[in-house]
Enzyme design. Structure first.
Site, PDB file in Angstrom:
ATOM      1  N   CYS A  28       1.016  -1.104   0.044  1.00 46.86           N
ATOM      2  CA  CYS A  28       0.031   0.107  -0.009  1.00 46.86           C
ATOM      3  C   CYS A  28       0.877   1.328   0.007  1.00 46.86           C
ATOM      4  O   CYS A  28       1.835   1.295  -1.033  1.00 46.86           O
ATOM      5  CB  CYS A  28      -0.805  -0.207   1.079  1.00 46.86           C
ATOM      6  SG  CYS A  28      -0.279  -0.529   2.745  1.00 46.86           S
ATOM      7  N   ARG A  51      -2.060   3.645  16.171  1.00 46.60           N
ATOM      8  CA  ARG A  51      -3.453   3.057  15.554  1.00 46.60           C
ATOM      9  C   ARG A  51      -4.262   3.060  16.635  1.00 46.60           C
ATOM     10  O   ARG A  51      -5.554   3.408  16.598  1.00 46.60           O
ATOM     11  CB  ARG A  51      -3.487   1.657  14.578  1.00 46.60           C
ATOM     12  CG  ARG A  51      -2.825   2.043  13.461  1.00 46.60           C
ATOM     13  CD  ARG A  51      -3.167   2.953  12.311  1.00 46.60           C
ATOM     14  NE  ARG A  51      -2.063   3.028  11.298  1.00 46.60           N
ATOM     15  CZ  ARG A  51      -1.374   3.851  11.035  1.00 46.60           C
ATOM     16  NH1 ARG A  51      -1.444   4.826  11.826  1.00 46.60           N
ATOM     17  NH2 ARG A  51      -0.453   3.911   9.892  1.00 46.60           N
TER      18      ARG A  51
END
Lengths: 550, 625
Positions: B339, B385
């Site tokens: 990604c 996160r």
């Protein structure tokens, strides 16, 4: 009329059948008066498909060269496709199916021709008589009586011959009340709550009209059901404005001054074509596999189906709440009292009464609150989600009720004696069946058609022990309490067993169900075995002691 | 503790805990206690609600009302509690204390560093050794003729966020590795994530190339060629960019981007369009706003669900995994996944792909291995996160939650394929945020080593394994379609459902009142016990009947009036001694009790008369309980 006239081509070879999630099969197609029969020619594993013409909702045909294709959409929402070589054959077959699936005469329907292959243990037609039900009630209270005032269906064509009414009200009064109520549906007893003696009654709208007509006998009847100091709630299944508008057409609602102990609550539940359109949209959404997530969710939303489920379930809960929590009696009506009224009275009973959660009790509920109460099954279930006819009287009222029951079953999976398959079976038979149970619109029509004499009852078949076991919930444990379902949108689910049934392979889910059943039955067997062995050991030990004593 | 304003560990009495979804403000009154690690509420029925400070995502003080000062606490495990504190001063104190306690500045202040499960050092060390990734690569079949262990990153010199031990094609020499890493964002060069023994195909992972508009790197091109050559079954390999094409193109302006197919031989390039962490964060935010609405209508729920995009994202993640799996299973082609940085979407797609391909990851132990490998060791930034430390709110994103949700969707479609159940997924989610165990602390292995987590904290996995009975799927069939180790999920939209048990885990009123699953679990557990009992009893009978055959005969005649012997309650029906007491206490709300217990508890509540809750004036049925 002879069916043979309608069948132009009774048989076609080299037909290819396509079904969802199964490989295409080649075989022979036969048309009979009531069935479309397909059988594969393969010897090893001969497959047969028997489809009732009355199960066919719509049929489409198209051609590629001389190869014709017929797409058959069924009322149980299944879609099958037949590839038929030869244009003429295909056209003939298509037009025959079309004619056979839209016969207008009830007496030509399959139930009149069906001869059961099983022995009848108990005739379903006489299994649920109002007199029997009344015996139970009479043991609890003597405030009610059976009236035979409608025995020739002259007072109310959509009522059964026998109904339960307050003991203090005589037939003469009932006659006057019937005139004041839409379709003659005077207030009758629907449910008696043992716990506190509160009752649920149902009726149709009073014919007050624009100038607020009243009927003293109606007031007398309704007021007589409440003791001094007691309260009651009239649940009108229409919105206040809809009820007000109904006055212009001669209908309306009771004015509170004349019913001083009663409070009126408007709980709007949709009806007729709005429901039918909802079903059509929902099935359309479910059948399109290409929808992306946003489109699927917005289609699901636009169908409004789950909104209707929530509305109906909430109304059912409200009625149950008034009775159980508020110690108040309830009178339910909408306009005609044959649709939303019955959804609510029957759901409230399932919430309140553990008996209704057994197979027998649920059957009895359907007989009492739907069939005898005059839900017009034949009109409502004439077509299903694929129909183009858009008749005002077609509506999935009963399917919505079943969906609400399924939601409760899903939330209380151990409190129901029956399983999901039972509900799906009822849905199928309401739309197309070899049994006469759901034919006709009310008891009046059924008796004119002589259904009990000429057709077989669905219950006669269901209640055979070997069939019954397919409908039993292995987790059932009688729960004598009131069950309150959650109606939060997060708790309501799409009924996949009906709406996604033909749209995705269910192999893995079925296998898991099978495994679950196995664990449950293993548990039973092992428990018994352990108990037996323990007893055996205990005996050996006492014998040992006895010997030692000797 | 960290001491700007001293935290008051006081109790506040007469605090009300409001029912989140009640329209008539149904509430429980009790006492609120603040401890060093938890906020504890004990109601009049002595029922305890424990909230770990680390679980607190946000605390909000609402305007004063006549009944007191409302305090709303939102947790990372989607619990939302609404207190009303009688005195504003107390509310203010609690608010300030919670703000401090829930925002930790240093790792060393996290719960894991003070949590003491009473294990000695060797037990602690053994716990950390439970999951051995070297062993896992061996299981996959590497090293082999094509793949080898590289020592290039042994000292974290090439890539700080990768683990020390990396597997690369044998033909990829050190200069190629070094060159390739310089051409990849954060040095995350292509390495092996999963090796499919039968197909000889590999899942590899990396970050985006620093290709800009025209830059190329021969070593990187060689690296990819080495990967494709390491697969004798298919010379072509797929390069999956898991980002939407537009995002990848925008990255080119910053000197990053994606592979140019012309420069790499034998690759097939594919975008799969999973959105970035910011989109996911706001999507979850929207989802929670909708699901938290009081008196929600079906249509508002469905349109809110649609507008949040949440299920669309879950579907995108699973679709990507299905694409990857097809390349490997059908074409025997190796796949390189990336990604931007290769630690979010890449982790999702690689781990889900492996889960679909290899039934080992569908076992309890295997799932732990999978998380250790593709998430922890490859540097998914758990700390950032999940906001373990007070940091940049823009780094927060529910990437791992999405992974768990995707797995849950698969368990729904394949009820017999997984050894673990939903409770296992929920418990892992709980601990990813709890900071009670060391596994998920920090952002990468290097950081974890520096924190000396293996000495100072405990590993979660042995605790989960110890109580694995709770996490076992009673329907699990290890030989589930044996020739079908591959799962082929149906990703038609209607298969994706709102995960009520995750997002409303603590909202008891929303769930089915009886759980088939719990019952089956108990029964299946009981069946094992019963089988044991039968063996013992039969042995006993055999022994005794050996002693005297005559007795047995006599006994048989007597069995007409058997003495009723109570069936001994099998151990599974006793309440388990919780291994992680604090969390278990939190869970009592949803179900560590046996189904029977909870059921009667619930029914008692039902049978109580509560006339106050009916508000018939509005013609609204209030569903209680």
């Amino acid at each position: 009329m002879e069916f043979a006239e309608l069948i132009k081509t009774p048989r076609a070879d080299n037909v290819v059948l396509h079904r969802p999630f199964e490989p295409a099969v080649e075989g022979t197609l036969c048309l009979t008066g009531h069935h479309l029969i397909f059988s594969s020619r393969r010897q090893d594993n001969a497959e047969e498909l028997w489809l009732l013409h009355s199960n066919i909702d719509s049929i489409e045909k198209r051609f590629v060269g001389s190869l014709g294709t017929i797409v058959i959409k069924c009322k149980d929402l299944r879609i099958i496709q037949l590839d038929i070589p030869g244009m003429e054959e295909c056209l003939n077959i298509a037009s025959s199916i079309e004619a056979l699936s839209t016969l207008d005469s009830v007496t030509l329907m399959y139930p009149f021709f069906y001869r059961p292959m099983f022995e009848i243990v108990e005739d379903g037609w006489s299994a649920f008589l109002p007199e029997k039900e009344f015996e139970f009630l009479n043991a609890l209270t003597d405030e009610w009586r059976l009236t035979y005032i409608n025995k020739d269906f002259s007072i109310c064509p959509s009522y059964p011959p026998v109904v339960t009414v307050p003991k203090s009200i005589d037939d003469e009064t009932l006659q006057k009340v019937a005139v004041f109520r839409h379709g003659g549906r005077f207030p009758v007893l629907s449910y008696y709550h043992k716990k506190n003696g509160m009752v649920m009654m149902r009726t149709s709208q009073p014919l007050t009209g624009t100038n607020g007509k009243r009927c003293k006998d109606d007031e007398k009847l309704i007021n007589s059901t409440l003791g001094p100091g007691r309260r009651g709630y009239i649940i009108d299944t229409r919105s206040l404005s809809a009820a007000q508008q109904a006055r212009a057409k001669g209908g309306g609602f009771g004015v509170e001054v004349y019913y001083p102990q009663w409070r009126r609550i408007h709980k709007s539940v949709e009806r007729f074509n709005i429901l039918q359109e909802s079903l059509i949209k929902l099935v359309e959404a479910c059948n399109d596999q290409s929808h992306n997530m946003d489109r699927w969710l917005s289609k699901l939303e636009a169908s409004n189906w789950l909104t209707h489920v929530k509305e109906i379930l909430t109304a059912g809960c409200l009625a149950a709440q008034c009775i159980d929590r508020e110690d108040a009696s309830v009178l339910v009506h909408g306009t005609e009292g044959t649709d939303s009224t019955l959804q609510i009275t029957s759901l409230a009973q399932i919430i309140l009464d553990p008996d209704c959660r057994t197979i027998r009790g649920f059957e009895s509920l359907i007989v009492r609150e739907w069939l005898q109460a005059g839900h017009p099954f034949q009109q409502r279930c004439a077509q299903s989600a694929y129909s183009n006819s858009k008749q005002k009287w077609e509506a999935p009222v009963f399917l919505l009720f079943l969906d609400c029951v399924w939601q409760m079953l899903h939330q209380f999976p151990c409190s129901f004696e029956f399983n999901e398959h039972f509900l799906v079976t009822l849905f199928e038979h309401a739309y197309a069946s070899q049994f006469g149970t759901f034919l006709g619109n009310n008891e009046n029509e059924r008796s004119k058609l002589k259904l009990p004499q000429k057709t077989m009852s669905l219950w006669s078949w269901v209640n055979q022990p070997e069939e019954l076991k397919n409908f039993k919930n292995p987790l059932f444990e009688a729960n004598s309490l009131v069950i309150w379902p959650s109606v939060a949108p997060q708790s309501l689910q799409l009924w996949e067993g009906v709406f996604l049934r033909w749209n995705r392979p269910s192999k893995f889910l079925d296998e898991a169900q099978e495994e679950m059943r196995k664990i449950i039955s293993d548990n039973r067997v092992l428990q018994e075995k352990v108990n037996y062995l323990r007893r055996k050991v205990a005996h050996m030990e006492t014998n040992d002691e006895m010997q030692e004593d000797l | 503790m960290c001491g700007i304003a001293p935290i008051k560990y006081s109790n506040v009495e007469h605090v009300k805990l409001l029912d989140r979804f009640s329209t008539s403000n149904k509430s429980l009154t009790g006492t609120l206690y603040l401890t060093a690690t938890h906020l504890l509420f004990i109601d009049a029925n002595q029922r305890e609600t424990w909230i770990l400070h680390h679980h607190i995502a946000a605390v909000e003080k609402l305007p004063l009302t006549t009944s007191g000062c409302p305090l709303v606490i939102q947790c990372k495990n989607f619990r939302v509690v609404h207190f009303v504190v009688p005195r504003e001063r107390d509310c203010h104190d609690i608010y300030n204390s919670l703000l401090q306690l829930s925002r930790t500045a240093k790792y060393e202040e996290l719960y894991a560093f003070s949590y003491n499960p009473k294990q000695n050092e060797s037990e602690q060390a053994k716990g950390w050794q439970l999951i051995d990734l070297a062993e896992e690569y061996k299981r996959m079949g590497v090293p082999n003729d094509y793949w080898q262990l590289s020592d290039a990153n042994r000292d974290y010199k090439i890539c700080e966020t990768y683990p020390r031990e990396l597997y690369v094609p044998r033909t990829a020499s050190k200069p190629i590795i070094v060159g390739s890493s310089k051409f990849r964002s954060k040095g995350r060069f292509p390495v092996l994530s999963y090796y499919h023994k039968d197909k000889k195909a590999a899942i590899c992972r990396c970050s985006q190339p620093l290709s800009g508009f025209s830059a190329r790197c021969l070593e990187d091109e060689h690296m990819l060629q080495a990967i494709s050559k390491a697969n004798p079954s298919n010379r072509y390999m797929y390069v999956m960019d898991t980002r939407p094409k537009l995002n990848a193109m925008a990255n080119r302006a910053a000197g990053k981007g994606y592979e140019n197919e012309d420069n790499y031989s034998n690759i097939r390039f594919q975008f799969v369009g999973i959105e970035n962490i910011h989109v996911m964060r706001s999507s979850l935010q929207k989802l929670l706003e909708v699901s938290g609405t009081k008196g929600l209508s079906v249509n508002d729920f469905l349109s809110g669900l649609e507008n949040s995009g949440w299920l669309r994202h879950i579907k995108a993640v699973l679709d990507a995994a299905v694409f990857l799996v097809k390349a490997i299973a059908v074409e025997s082609a190796s796949v390189l996944v990336h990604c931007s940085d290769g630690w979010d979407r890449t982790s999702q797609v690689c781990s889900l792909g492996a889960l679909l391909l290899d039934s080992y990851y569908r076992t309890i132990k295997g799932f732990m291995v999978l998380i250790e490998k593709d998430w922890i060791s490859f540097g998914h930034k758990f700390s950032d996160r999940c906001c373990q430390l007070d940091g940049d709110p823009k780094e927060i994103s529910p990437v791992f939650t999405q992974f768990l949700e995707s797995v849950w969707n698969l368990t729904e479609q394949f009820p017999q394929a997984f050894e673990y159940n939903e409770a296992f997924l929920l418990q892992i989610h709980e601990h990813v945020h709890s900071c009670q165990f060391g596994n998920f602390l920090g952002n990468c292995q290097k950081e974890r080593e520096e924190l000396k987590l293996k000495e100072k904290t405990y590993s979660l996995w042995p605790f989960l394994l110890d109580e694995q009975k709770k996490y076992q799927n009673p329907l699990y069939n290890p030989s589930f379609s044996p020739n079908l180790t591959l799962l082929e999920p149906n990703t038609v939209s209607f298969n994706f459902k709102f995960w009520r048990n995750m997002y409303h885990q603590f909202d008891r009123s929303m769930h089915p009142r009886q759980s088939v699953y719990d019952l089956i679990m108990d029964m299946s557990e009981q069946n094992k016990q019963l089988e044991e009992d039968i063996k013992q009893l039969e042995a006993k009978i055999k022994r005794k009947s050996g002693q005297s055959d005559v007795v047995l005969l006599k006994e048989h005649q007597q069995s007409a009036h058997p003495a009723p012997v109570m069936l001994k309650t099998p151990p599974c029906f006793k309440k388990d001694q919780p291994l992680i007491p604090l969390n278990d206490a939190v869970r009592t709300i949803e179900g560590s009790n046996t189904a029977d217990n909870r059921y009667s508890e619930f029914m008692e509540e039902l049978s109580k008369a509560e006339p106050a809750i009916v508000s018939l004036e509005y013609g609204v049925a209030r569903m209680t309980c």
